[in-house]
Design a protein around this motif. Structure first.
Motif, PDB file in Angstrom:
ATOM      1  N   SER A 264      -7.301  -4.695  -0.454  1.00 58.55           N
ATOM      2  CA  SER A 264      -8.128  -5.783   0.083  1.00 58.55           C
ATOM      3  C   SER A 264      -8.596  -5.549   1.512  1.00 58.55           C
ATOM      4  N   GLY A 265      -8.127  -4.483   2.150  1.00 56.66           N
ATOM      5  CA  GLY A 265      -8.505  -4.250   3.530  1.00 56.66           C
ATOM      6  C   GLY A 265      -7.869  -5.273   4.461  1.00 56.66           C
ATOM      7  N   MET A 266      -8.240  -5.209   5.739  1.00 54.70           N
ATOM      8  CA  MET A 266      -7.700  -6.124   6.732  1.00 54.70           C
ATOM      9  C   MET A 266      -8.315  -7.511   6.553  1.00 54.70           C
ATOM     10  N   MET A 267      -7.613  -8.509   7.085  1.00 57.02           N
ATOM     11  CA  MET A 267      -8.095  -9.877   6.950  1.00 57.02           C
ATOM     12  C   MET A 267      -9.499 -10.001   7.536  1.00 57.02           C
TER      13      MET A 267
ATOM     14  N   PHE B 135       4.331 -10.020   7.570  1.00 61.74           N
ATOM     15  CA  PHE B 135       4.802  -9.414   8.815  1.00 61.74           C
ATOM     16  C   PHE B 135       3.769  -9.507   9.935  1.00 61.74           C
ATOM     17  N   TYR B 136       2.494  -9.176   9.645  1.00 59.19           N
ATOM     18  CA  TYR B 136       1.492  -9.271  10.708  1.00 59.19           C
ATOM     19  C   TYR B 136       0.159  -9.826  10.216  1.00 59.19           C
ATOM     20  N   GLY B 137       0.166 -10.510   9.084  1.00 57.82           N
ATOM     21  CA  GLY B 137      -1.025 -11.196   8.627  1.00 57.82           C
ATOM     22  C   GLY B 137      -1.943 -10.410   7.728  1.00 57.82           C
ATOM     23  N   HIS B 138      -1.498  -9.266   7.216  1.00 52.67           N
ATOM     24  CA  HIS B 138      -2.347  -8.493   6.303  1.00 52.67           C
ATOM     25  C   HIS B 138      -2.411  -9.209   4.955  1.00 52.67           C
ATOM     26  N   PRO B 139      -3.623  -9.389   4.406  1.00 53.69           N
ATOM     27  CA  PRO B 139      -3.729 -10.160   3.156  1.00 53.69           C
ATOM     28  C   PRO B 139      -2.924  -9.575   2.005  1.00 53.69           C
ATOM     29  N   ASP B 140      -2.886  -8.262   1.868  1.00 56.70           N
ATOM     30  CA  ASP B 140      -2.139  -7.675   0.754  1.00 56.70           C
ATOM     31  C   ASP B 140      -0.636  -7.838   0.940  1.00 56.70           C
TER      32      ASP B 140
ATOM     33  N   HIS C 272       0.834  -1.210   0.000  1.00 56.28           N
ATOM     34  CA  HIS C 272       0.000   0.000   0.000  1.00 56.28           C
ATOM     35  C   HIS C 272       0.864   1.252   0.000  1.00 56.28           C
ATOM     36  N   PRO C 273       0.296   2.370  -0.422  1.00 53.96           N
ATOM     37  CA  PRO C 273       0.944   3.649  -0.179  1.00 53.96           C
ATOM     38  C   PRO C 273       1.129   3.838   1.331  1.00 53.96           C
TER      39      PRO C 273
END
Length: 276
Positions: free
Chosen positions: A93-96, A139-144, A14-15
């Motif tokens: 995709s936003g957060m998981m 790194f912390y489970g973000h889908p993107d 992401h930006p």
């Protein structure tokens, strides 16, 4: 020998991601004459809108947010002196667990080979000597972030190149210090991985980190790059510290080396160790 410049390619989701984990190395290596390439995979449309309006709330216009975040990304790149910005333009995709995960055109639903083929084209174009992205868990489970790791891994195969490859990480010692600073500034902070926290334990034990890059001299640029993402300021805690404290805490960027053909000794303090 070749006239092609040494090249660093950072693949981010992401930006604003470019500034948080790699702003220091992007600025440092640009100053050293290395060509820097930033690939941003999504449009950031799931970020906050004006006045902190959240996705799904009245007044949140994803297209307008994406346009705003592109402008902020370009400003961030100017602060970091990034030589080349490439945007893949997939939907944020936003957060998981968010509905945006499954929205048509989201990065998370894009077939890995499809996105990897586009990234491989950029790798063939720029021929990076070093590639940086996230680990397999983003790194912390973000889908993107997870998807960025997947397409980078596949793109390297498709492009047929063998650069040094690194995953961003954080030492557990720094995460502990970060928690202390958060509490100093009055922010709520539950240690990742604790029973109170929704965030799993992140980062690595210090002894598992292969690469520690001193970017102290570029802390101001990194801070300004983060500040360029003003629309997301509510979520960028680091900006509350001021440049001096920020640089003290964030003046070393850390990585795990996962591919190498140079046999450079570990631990190392330079992503380009063995290449120059």
């Amino acid at each position: 020998m070749t006239d092609r410049p040494l090249t660093l390619m950072a693949v981010h989701a992401h930006p604003d991601d470019e500034a948080t984990g790699t702003g220091g190395v992007l600025a440092r290596y640009a100053a050293e004459g290395i060509r820097t390439v930033l690939v941003t995979c999504t449009d950031g449309a799931c970020g906050d809108g004006p006045q902190g309006v959240k996705p799904g709330e009245a007044g949140h216009d994803p297209a307008a947010v994406a346009a705003m975040r592109r402008r902020e990304l370009e400003a961030s790149c100017e602060h970091l002196k990034v030589g080349h910005l490439e945007m893949l333009g997939y939907g944020d995709s936003g957060m998981m667990g968010w509905a945006a995960n499954d929205a048509p055109g989201s990065f998370w639903t894009t077939p890995v080979d499809e996105a990897a083929a586009r990234l491989a084209d950029l790798m063939r174009q720029y021929r990076p000597d070093v590639v940086v992205t996230y680990d397999e868990n983003g790194f912390y489970g973000h889908p993107d972030h997870i998807q960025a790791n997947r397409i980078t891994t596949r793109a390297l195969e498709l492009a047929g190149i063998s650069p040094k490859v690194y995953w961003t990480t954080a030492p557990r010692s720094m995460m502990a210090r970060f928690g202390e600073v958060m509490r100093e500034f009055g922010a709520a902070w539950d240690e990742p991985g604790s029973e109170e926290s929704e965030i799993p334990e992140i980062g690595l034990p210090d002894e598992e980190i292969t690469t520690w890059v001193d970017t102290t001299g570029f802390g101001g640029q990194k801070f300004d790059a983060l500040a360029a993402h003003a629309s997301q300021g509510e979520n960028i805690f680091f900006l509350k510290m001021g440049k001096e404290k920020f640089t003290q805490l964030m003046g070393v960027e850390t990585f795990v080396r996962v591919q190498d053909t140079t046999d450079a000794a570990l631990p190392e303090n330079d992503l380009f160790a063995g290449l120059r």
